[in-house]
Design a protein around this motif. Structure first.
Motif, PDB file in Angstrom:
ATOM      1  N   ARG A 164     145.336   5.827  -0.047  1.00 33.61           N
ATOM      2  CA  ARG A 164     145.625   6.100   1.353  1.00 33.61           C
ATOM      3  C   ARG A 164     144.889   7.350   1.820  1.00 33.61           C
ATOM      4  NH1 ARG A 164     150.453   9.504   2.803  1.00 33.61           N
ATOM      5  NH2 ARG A 164     151.188  10.545   0.913  1.00 33.61           N
ATOM      6  N   PHE A 165     144.586   7.354   3.110  1.00 36.92           N
ATOM      7  CA  PHE A 165     143.880   8.464   3.737  1.00 36.92           C
ATOM      8  C   PHE A 165     144.685   8.920   4.950  1.00 36.92           C
ATOM      9  CE2 PHE A 165     140.815   5.707   1.724  1.00 36.92           C
ATOM     10  CZ  PHE A 165     139.983   6.577   1.040  1.00 36.92           C
ATOM     11  N   GLU A 166     144.711  10.238   5.169  1.00 37.62           N
ATOM     12  CA  GLU A 166     145.341  10.808   6.349  1.00 37.62           C
ATOM     13  C   GLU A 166     144.441  11.884   6.920  1.00 37.62           C
ATOM     14  OE1 GLU A 166     149.250  12.275   5.657  1.00 37.62           O
ATOM     15  OE2 GLU A 166     150.073  10.341   5.020  1.00 37.62           O
ATOM     16  N   GLY A 167     144.519  12.065   8.219  1.00 40.25           N
ATOM     17  CA  GLY A 167     143.759  13.105   8.885  1.00 40.25           C
ATOM     18  C   GLY A 167     144.540  13.656  10.049  1.00 40.25           C
ATOM     19  N   ALA A 173     142.946  16.869   6.056  1.00 41.40           N
ATOM     20  CA  ALA A 173     142.574  15.593   5.446  1.00 41.40           C
ATOM     21  C   ALA A 173     143.325  15.435   4.127  1.00 41.40           C
ATOM     22  CB  ALA A 173     141.066  15.522   5.198  1.00 41.40           C
ATOM     23  N   VAL A 175     143.696  12.625   0.739  1.00 39.10           N
ATOM     24  CA  VAL A 175     143.339  11.428  -0.003  1.00 39.10           C
ATOM     25  C   VAL A 175     144.301  11.333  -1.187  1.00 39.10           C
ATOM     26  CG1 VAL A 175     141.566  10.166  -1.257  1.00 39.10           C
ATOM     27  CG2 VAL A 175     140.924  11.645   0.651  1.00 39.10           C
ATOM     28  N   LYS A 195     143.863  17.364  -0.836  1.00 40.68           N
ATOM     29  CA  LYS A 195     144.054  17.652   0.585  1.00 40.68           C
ATOM     30  C   LYS A 195     143.443  18.999   0.918  1.00 40.68           C
ATOM     31  CE  LYS A 195     148.885  19.137  -0.110  1.00 40.68           C
ATOM     32  NZ  LYS A 195     150.284  18.920   0.345  1.00 40.68           N
TER      33      LYS A 195
END
Length: 283
Positions: A164-167, A173, A175, A195
Motif C-alpha cells: 500500500r501507498f499513502e501520500g 509519503a 510505503v 515513510k
C-alpha cells in the motif's frame, strides 16, 4: 401480602443467580497469552487489529490518545519519540513504563536507562496491549507505571501479502508491504515499512524512517517449534531538545532555531525462541 414478598424475593434471587451464570468476560490477549480479565492482577486494555485498521494511526501516540489511564505528550510532530505515562506518572521518554514487542524489551537499555528513543512503526503492528497494576511486575524492569506490549503479525497459515501507498501534505509519503507463506513445517512473514516527510508544523522538521522485520518458524515436531525474528530500523529526523520561547512563537510560530540538530536511530535486533509443550498446560 406476607406471602407475596417472599415469593418476589425468591424470583429476584433466582434472576440474579441466572445472570451471574450466563455472563462471561470476553477473552483478551495479555502479553501473548489468552485469559479472562478477572484472572489478571490490575487492569488490562487491548487495541485490536480491527481497531488499528479503522483508526489508521500514524504513530503510537495517536493510537493511545483515547485509551483510559494513559497520558500522551507530543515532543515531535510525527510521533517518532514516545512520551507516554500511565496513571498520572511523568511521561518524559516513557521512563516509567516498560515497552515490549512480542514480550521482549524494545528499549535500548531497559535495565539501566529506560528512556525510549525507539518505537516500531504502528503500520506493521496487529495490536497493542497494556497492563496497569501489580501484575506488571512479572514482565521485567521499569514497570512502575505498567507494561505496553506491541503485537506483531503472526506467521500466516496460508499465503498472503499486500502493498500500500499513502501520500499527503508536506511531502508525506508511506510505503508498506507485507508477504507471508507457510510450507509446513516451515513458515515465514516479511514486513517492510518506509515513510518520510517534511513534518506537519512547517518548521523544516523533516524525517525519514525505514523498518524491516522478518519472522521464521520451523516445527520440529507436534510439540516443539523453533521461532526466530530479525528487525532492522533506520531513522533520521530533524529533532531537538530545544523548543520555542513564548516571544519566538509569537514572532514566528514556524521558526526552527536549531536547523542543524538531528536525531538518528539505527537499531538491529535478533531473537530466537525454542518452544516445547510438555503438556497442554506446561510449556
Amino acid at each position: 401480602m406476607k406471602k407475596i414478598f417472599p415469593l418476589l424475593f425468591i424470583l429476584l434471587c433466582s434472576f440474579v443467580l441466572k445472570a451471574q451464570e450466563t455472563y462471561r468476560a470476553s477473552e483478551l490477549t495479555i502479553l501473548g497469552k489468552k485469559g479472562d480479565l478477572e484472572h489478571v492482577p490490575g487492569s488490562v486494555d487491548l487495541i485490536s487489529e480491527e481497531e488499528l485498521r479503522d483508526k489508521n494511526p500514524i504513530s503510537l501516540q495517536d493510537a493511545l490518545r483515547h485509551q483510559p489511564g494513559i497520558h500522551v505528550r507530543n515532543e515531535d510532530n510525527v510521533g517518532l519519540i514516545p512520551n507516554i505515562g500511565l496513571r498520572g506518572l511523568n511521561p518524559d521518554r516513557s521512563e516509567r513504563i516498560l515497552i515490549l514487542e512480542d514480550g521482549m524489551p524494545a528499549g535500548l537499555a531497559p535495565y539501566t536507562e529506560n528512556a525510549s528513543y525507539y518505537i516500531p512503526p504502528m503500520e506493521r503492528m496487529d495490536g497493542v496491549e497494556f497492563l496497569k497494576g501489580s501484575g506488571s511486575i512479572l514482565w521485567g524492569p521499569q514497570t512502575v507505571g505498567g507494561v505496553l506490549n506491541f503485537i506483531s503479525p503472526k506467521i500466516p497459515k496460508k499465503q498472503r501479502g499486500f502493498l500500500r501507498f499513502e501520500g499527503g501534505h508536506h511531502n508525506y509519503a508511506l510505503v508498506h508491504g507485507r508477504f507471508g507463506k507457510n510450507w509446513k513445517p516451515f513458515g515465514f512473514d516479511l514486513n517492510v515499512t518506509h515513510k518520510q516527510g517534511d513534518g506537519f508544523t512547517r518548521r523544516d522538521e523533516d524525517f525519514r524512517l525505514s523498518n524491516f522485520s522478518g519472522k521464521m518458524e520451523f516445527r520440529i515436531s507436534e510439540r516443539t517449534k523453533l521461532w526466530t525474528k530479525h528487525t532492522y530500523h533506520d531513522q533520521r529526523s530533524s529533532q531537538s531538545y530545544l523548543g520555542l520561547t513564548q516571544a519566538l512563537f509569537e514572532s514566528d510560530p514556524h521558526f526552527n532555531p536549531v536547523m542543524n540538530d538531528h536525531y538518528d536511530v539505527h537499531r538491529y535486533d535478533a531473537q530466537a525462541s525454542l518452544q516445547h509443550f510438555f503438556k497442554d498446560n506446561l510449556e
